[in-house]
Design a protein around this motif. Structure first.
Motif, short mmCIF file in Angstrom:
data_model
loop_
_atom_site.label_atom_id
_atom_site.label_comp_id
_atom_site.label_asym_id
_atom_site.label_seq_id
_atom_site.Cartn_x
_atom_site.Cartn_y
_atom_site.Cartn_z
N CYS A 109 0.84 -1.21 0.00
CA CYS A 109 0.00 0.00 0.00
C CYS A 109 0.87 1.25 0.00
O CYS A 109 1.75 1.40 0.86
N LYS A 136 -0.32 4.25 0.32
CA LYS A 136 -1.01 5.21 1.17
C LYS A 136 -1.53 6.42 0.38
O LYS A 136 -1.50 7.55 0.85
N LEU A 178 -6.67 6.61 -2.55
CA LEU A 178 -7.64 6.57 -3.65
C LEU A 178 -8.83 5.67 -3.33
O LEU A 178 -9.95 5.94 -3.75
N CYS A 181 -7.10 1.18 -7.04
CA CYS A 181 -5.85 0.94 -6.30
C CYS A 181 -4.70 0.72 -7.27
O CYS A 181 -4.71 -0.22 -8.06
N PRO A 182 -3.68 1.59 -7.23
CA PRO A 182 -2.60 1.48 -8.22
C PRO A 182 -1.48 0.52 -7.82
O PRO A 182 -0.58 0.27 -8.61
S1 SF4 Z 1 -5.75 2.72 -3.19
FE1 SF4 Z 1 -4.41 0.95 -2.76
S2 SF4 Z 1 -2.39 1.85 -2.49
FE2 SF4 Z 1 -3.87 3.56 -2.31
S3 SF4 Z 1 -4.31 3.71 -0.09
FE3 SF4 Z 1 -5.88 2.36 -0.97
S4 SF4 Z 1 -5.00 0.28 -0.68
FE4 SF4 Z 1 -3.30 1.72 -0.43
#
Ligand code: SF4
Ligand code: SF4
Length: 274
Positions: free
Chosen positions: A57, A59, A62, A121-122
């Protein structure tokens, strides 16, 4: 060239910053270690294994943004946007700072059909393929955020009081939670309506926990690792064809423990009393 005095100041400042950075690093690693050791956090749908999630993650937030901005998150009367399910952890929260999590008693996961929090989620921390069904469509029933557990002693249905709040709140009614009807021998004329959670279907959305009528919910979601036991691979269900197949190719296990030469005692048919 720096003059001697300037050089001293420069060296002192540099060393100070390096020291602070190292201290910061130490504090941060200590903090992340302590957070790693607090496994009671519920993650968004599709979240990979907690350990891998913490490093994957980035952080970015998104997922939480998609969750709060989803079309279904508006008050039907006023049209105002409501609080989202996913929160980004702040200092002092049980989760690692900046990672998404949710608390069912605050806002549960509403199991959106299009799961807007996941495709955005990228980083792969939320794994879309794990939520695809046989037709390769996103399917929220594939989510496994945790498992609901019933504390029988505080669940009023187990006292004989008629309550089916969790059963009715479950989006997978009669699949994830069913009601077990049992005779109430205390009164002789009433039935118990006992909620039973099925771990193969429960997604851990927390809607049951939110709906529970007791002061502190008698049904609550725990992360899978905490909620579930494990029988061990050496237990085989003789009546289950699939489980039988699992051990068909199992290798022979040889033990080096010497087998006793004494005759086995016949406890059931012998004279001795135990
Ligand atoms: S979109 Fe994916 S990378 Fe971004 S905060 Fe959420 S879980 Fe983490
Ligand atoms: S599936 Fe749950 S976490 Fe994801 S957007 Fe919908 S309510 Fe939020």
């Amino acid at each position: 060239m720096l003059e001697t005095n300037e050089r001293r100041v420069f060296m002192a400042t540099t060393l100070q910053s390096m020291g602070l950075a190292a201290l910061g690093g130490l504090l941060w690693s200590g903090y992340s270690d302590s957070v790693k050791a607090s496994p009671l956090v519920l993650r968004p749908p599709g979240a990979i294994k907690e350990e891998d999630f913490l490093s994957a993650c980035i952080k970015c937030g998104l997922c939480a943004e998609a969750c709060v901005n989803r079309d279904t998150n508006r008050d039907t009367q006023t049209g105002e946007q409501k609080e989202g399910t996913l929160q980004m952890a702040k200092g002092g929260d049980a989760a690692l700072i900046g990672t998404p999590y949710f608390v069912p008693t605050e806002v549960p996961c509403y199991m959106c059909e299009d799961i807007p929090c996941v495709p955005v989620c990228p980083s792969g921390a939320l794994d879309m393929p794990s939520l695809l069904n046989e037709s390769k469509e996103l399917d929220i029933t594939k989510a496994s955020m945790g498992l609901a557990v019933v504390h029988k002693e505080s669940c009023v249905a187990f006292w004989g009081i008629q309550c089916d709040a969790c059963y009715r709140a479950c989006p997978l009614l009669d699949t994830a939670i069913t009601l077990d009807y049992q005779k109430n021998d205390r009164t002789g004329k009433h039935a118990f309506l006992l909620p039973v959670v099925h771990d193969t279907a429960c997604t851990g959305c927390g809607l049951c926990e939110m709906a529970c009528v007791t002061e502190k919910p008698a049904i609550f979601v725990l992360p899978n690792d905490i909620a579930k036991g494990k029988a061990g691979d050496h237990y085989v269900k003789g009546w289950d064809e699939k489980d039988q197949q699992r051990v068909q190719k199992a290798k022979e296990i040889k033990t080096t423990t010497k087998i006793s030469e004494k005759e086995a005692a016949d406890y059931l048919n012998g004279e001795e009393l135990y």
